[in-house]
Motif scaffolding. Structure first.
Motif, PDB file in Angstrom:
ATOM      1  N   LEU A   1      13.257  23.638 -31.815  1.00 41.39           N
ATOM      2  CA  LEU A   1      11.952  23.354 -31.222  1.00 41.39           C
ATOM      3  C   LEU A   1      10.855  23.528 -32.260  1.00 41.39           C
ATOM      4  CD1 LEU A   1      10.835  22.532 -28.475  1.00 41.39           C
ATOM      5  CD2 LEU A   1      10.499  24.955 -27.946  1.00 41.39           C
ATOM      6  N   PHE A   2      10.960  24.598 -33.068  1.00 40.11           N
ATOM      7  CA  PHE A   2       9.999  24.838 -34.156  1.00 40.11           C
ATOM      8  C   PHE A   2      10.112  23.735 -35.211  1.00 40.11           C
ATOM      9  CE2 PHE A   2       8.897  26.534 -38.316  1.00 40.11           C
ATOM     10  CZ  PHE A   2       7.662  27.122 -38.084  1.00 40.11           C
ATOM     11  N   LEU A   3      11.339  23.344 -35.558  1.00 41.19           N
ATOM     12  CA  LEU A   3      11.554  22.318 -36.583  1.00 41.19           C
ATOM     13  C   LEU A   3      10.986  20.972 -36.152  1.00 41.19           C
ATOM     14  CD1 LEU A   3      12.832  21.514 -39.288  1.00 41.19           C
ATOM     15  CD2 LEU A   3      14.977  21.099 -38.065  1.00 41.19           C
ATOM     16  N   ALA A   4      11.160  20.614 -34.889  1.00 37.62           N
ATOM     17  CA  ALA A   4      10.632  19.341 -34.382  1.00 37.62           C
ATOM     18  C   ALA A   4       9.113  19.287 -34.527  1.00 37.62           C
ATOM     19  CB  ALA A   4      11.026  19.151 -32.919  1.00 37.62           C
ATOM     20  N   GLY A   5       8.437  20.400 -34.201  1.00 35.17           N
ATOM     21  CA  GLY A   5       6.989  20.457 -34.350  1.00 35.17           C
ATOM     22  C   GLY A   5       6.556  20.387 -35.798  1.00 35.17           C
ATOM     23  N   SER A   6       7.259  21.101 -36.677  1.00 38.52           N
ATOM     24  CA  SER A   6       6.933  21.101 -38.102  1.00 38.52           C
ATOM     25  C   SER A   6       7.094  19.714 -38.710  1.00 38.52           C
ATOM     26  CB  SER A   6       7.827  22.095 -38.851  1.00 38.52           C
ATOM     27  OG  SER A   6       7.585  23.409 -38.422  1.00 38.52           O
ATOM     28  N   LEU A   7       8.185  19.045 -38.383  1.00 42.15           N
ATOM     29  CA  LEU A   7       8.437  17.699 -38.906  1.00 42.15           C
ATOM     30  C   LEU A   7       7.412  16.697 -38.381  1.00 42.15           C
ATOM     31  CD1 LEU A   7      12.335  17.613 -38.651  1.00 42.15           C
ATOM     32  CD2 LEU A   7      10.981  17.621 -40.757  1.00 42.15           C
ATOM     33  N   ALA A   8       6.994  16.867 -37.138  1.00 42.44           N
ATOM     34  CA  ALA A   8       5.963  15.984 -36.570  1.00 42.44           C
ATOM     35  C   ALA A   8       4.650  16.148 -37.318  1.00 42.44           C
ATOM     36  CB  ALA A   8       5.765  16.293 -35.089  1.00 42.44           C
ATOM     37  N   GLY A   9       4.271  17.402 -37.579  1.00 36.82           N
ATOM     38  CA  GLY A   9       3.041  17.668 -38.321  1.00 36.82           C
ATOM     39  C   GLY A   9       3.100  17.130 -39.737  1.00 36.82           C
ATOM     40  N   ALA A  10       4.244  17.315 -40.405  1.00 39.24           N
ATOM     41  CA  ALA A  10       4.407  16.833 -41.778  1.00 39.24           C
ATOM     42  C   ALA A  10       4.355  15.308 -41.833  1.00 39.24           C
ATOM     43  CB  ALA A  10       5.734  17.335 -42.345  1.00 39.24           C
ATOM     44  N   THR A  11       4.960  14.658 -40.858  1.00 36.92           N
ATOM     45  CA  THR A  11       4.976  13.191 -40.805  1.00 36.92           C
ATOM     46  C   THR A  11       3.568  12.623 -40.665  1.00 36.92           C
ATOM     47  OG1 THR A  11       7.174  13.194 -39.765  1.00 36.92           O
ATOM     48  CG2 THR A  11       5.882  11.172 -39.580  1.00 36.92           C
ATOM     49  N   SER A  12       2.830  13.123 -39.694  1.00 41.33           N
ATOM     50  CA  SER A  12       1.485  12.594 -39.442  1.00 41.33           C
ATOM     51  C   SER A  12       0.520  12.936 -40.566  1.00 41.33           C
ATOM     52  CB  SER A  12       0.951  13.125 -38.107  1.00 41.33           C
ATOM     53  OG  SER A  12       0.913  14.533 -38.114  1.00 41.33           O
ATOM     54  N   GLN A  13       0.609  14.150 -41.105  1.00 42.15           N
ATOM     55  CA  GLN A  13      -0.305  14.564 -42.167  1.00 42.15           C
ATOM     56  C   GLN A  13      -0.086  13.754 -43.432  1.00 42.15           C
ATOM     57  OE1 GLN A  13      -2.595  17.353 -41.493  1.00 42.15           O
ATOM     58  NE2 GLN A  13      -3.589  16.257 -43.140  1.00 42.15           N
ATOM     59  N   SER A  14       1.167  13.482 -43.751  1.00 39.71           N
ATOM     60  CA  SER A  14       1.480  12.707 -44.957  1.00 39.71           C
ATOM     61  C   SER A  14       0.924  11.289 -44.880  1.00 39.71           C
ATOM     62  CB  SER A  14       3.001  12.647 -45.163  1.00 39.71           C
ATOM     63  OG  SER A  14       3.532  13.931 -45.397  1.00 39.71           O
ATOM     64  N   LEU A  15       1.003  10.691 -43.699  1.00 39.65           N
ATOM     65  CA  LEU A  15       0.574   9.304 -43.536  1.00 39.65           C
ATOM     66  C   LEU A  15      -0.940   9.135 -43.443  1.00 39.65           C
ATOM     67  CD1 LEU A  15       3.321   8.086 -41.022  1.00 39.65           C
ATOM     68  CD2 LEU A  15       3.150   7.564 -43.461  1.00 39.65           C
TER      69      LEU A  15
END
Length: 309
Positions: free
Chosen positions: A116-130
């Motif tokens: 659950l923590f990893l899903a949130g972290s990956l979502a944040g990293a994806t949007s921030q990078s783009l």
């Protein structure tokens, strides 16, 4: 906002699920950020400056800005914020839903705190990078006079001509270092509180909008507190035009040496405890309710189409 009704998305294709997530995320992000834009501008000005922060001084900044530049000036940089937050929030919420699907978070065997923590972290990293260059442009507009950067286009043009393409990603590393715990903690907290609410209060239904607002506020406060010093670092690096802040370590050392821990690396945190919970609460509550509304409309339209056929 009326109480949302949860549905299982039966009959919706993944493309339709993504489309509704994108639309709901965009609306949620725009509403949340516009609401707290004056507080956001105030926080950034204190983050990038050397003056000590206090609630009294923050209020004084808001009043002086209003008197000298007018009411609209309190939302200066909000166009850049909207240009960033609309795609950022749309991508983040959609990415979170898709990462949860990939990691099988909603399935019985996948319901672990780590996933659950990893899903949130990956979502944040994806949007921030783009969307990172838009975040940098927003920060520049918030801390400079209107004469220097009158429009978002002018920000990009001047940075490209005088500072180079690499500048668009200045502060990217501390941003990513901060967004991983922030998004992870935030989404983890919100989803956990929603699950507990459903288990102990209204089984099978989405939380009441006011409950969602409260869960989002708690998630926002915990998430931002977990990564706040890195938020200070990224703002200093983003708005630095003289090469003073070149790396994370040197920036941390410089701020700590000259301003200390509380007045430097945690400057403006109390402002974040006001605006953060408001913004995240509005964002999460709006997203959940708009998403459910759009999907229920799509399901009804699909059923009607099948009936007519």
């Amino acid at each position: 906002m009326a109480k949302s009704v949860q549905h299982d998305n039966k009959g919706l294709q993944n493309a339709q699920i993504i489309l509704t997530s994108l639309a709901a995320g965009a609306i949620a992000g725009a509403l949340a950020k516009t609401t707290i834009a004056p507080l956001d501008r105030t926080k950034i000005n204190f983050q990038v400056g050397h003056k000590p922060y206090s609630t009294k001084k923050a209020l004084k900044f808001l009043i002086q800005t209003f008197r000298k530049e007018g009411l609209i000036a309190l939302w200066r940089g909000n166009s850049a914020t909207m240009a960033r937050i609309v795609p950022h929030a749309a991508i983040q919420f959609t990415a979170h839903e898709q990462w949860k699907k990939i990691l099988k978070v909603d399935e019985k065997e996948g319901k672990t705190p780590g996933k659950l923590f990893l899903a949130g972290s990956l979502a944040g990293a994806t949007s921030q990078s783009l969307t990172y260059p838009l975040d940098l442009a927003r920060a520049r507009m918030a801390v400079t006079p209107k004469e220097e950067y009158a429009t978002l286009r002018q920000v990009f043009w001047k940075i490209y001509c005088f500072e180079g393409v690499k500048t668009f990603y200045r502060g990217y590393v501390p941003t990513m270092a901060g967004v991983i715990p922030y998004a992870g903690v935030s989404f983890f907290t919100y989803d956990t509180l929603k699950r507990l609410y459903k288990e102990h209060f209204v089984s099978g239904e989405s939380p009441h909008p006011l409950a969602s607002l409260g869960f989002g506020a708690i998630a926002g406060m915990l998430g931002q507190s977990s990564s706040y010093p890195l938020d200070i670092v990224r703002r200093r690096m983003q708005t630095d035009t003289g090469g003073k802040y070149s790396t994370i370590v040197s920036t941390l050392k410089c701020i700590y040496r000259n301003e200390g821990l509380r007045r430097g690396l945690y400057k403006g945190l109390s402002m974040n405890w006001i605006k953060g919970p408001i913004a995240v609460g509005i964002s999460y509550a709006t997203y959940d309710n708009v998403k459910d509304l759009l999907r229920s409309i799509m399901i009804k339209y699909r059923r009607k189409s099948l009936y007519l056929e």
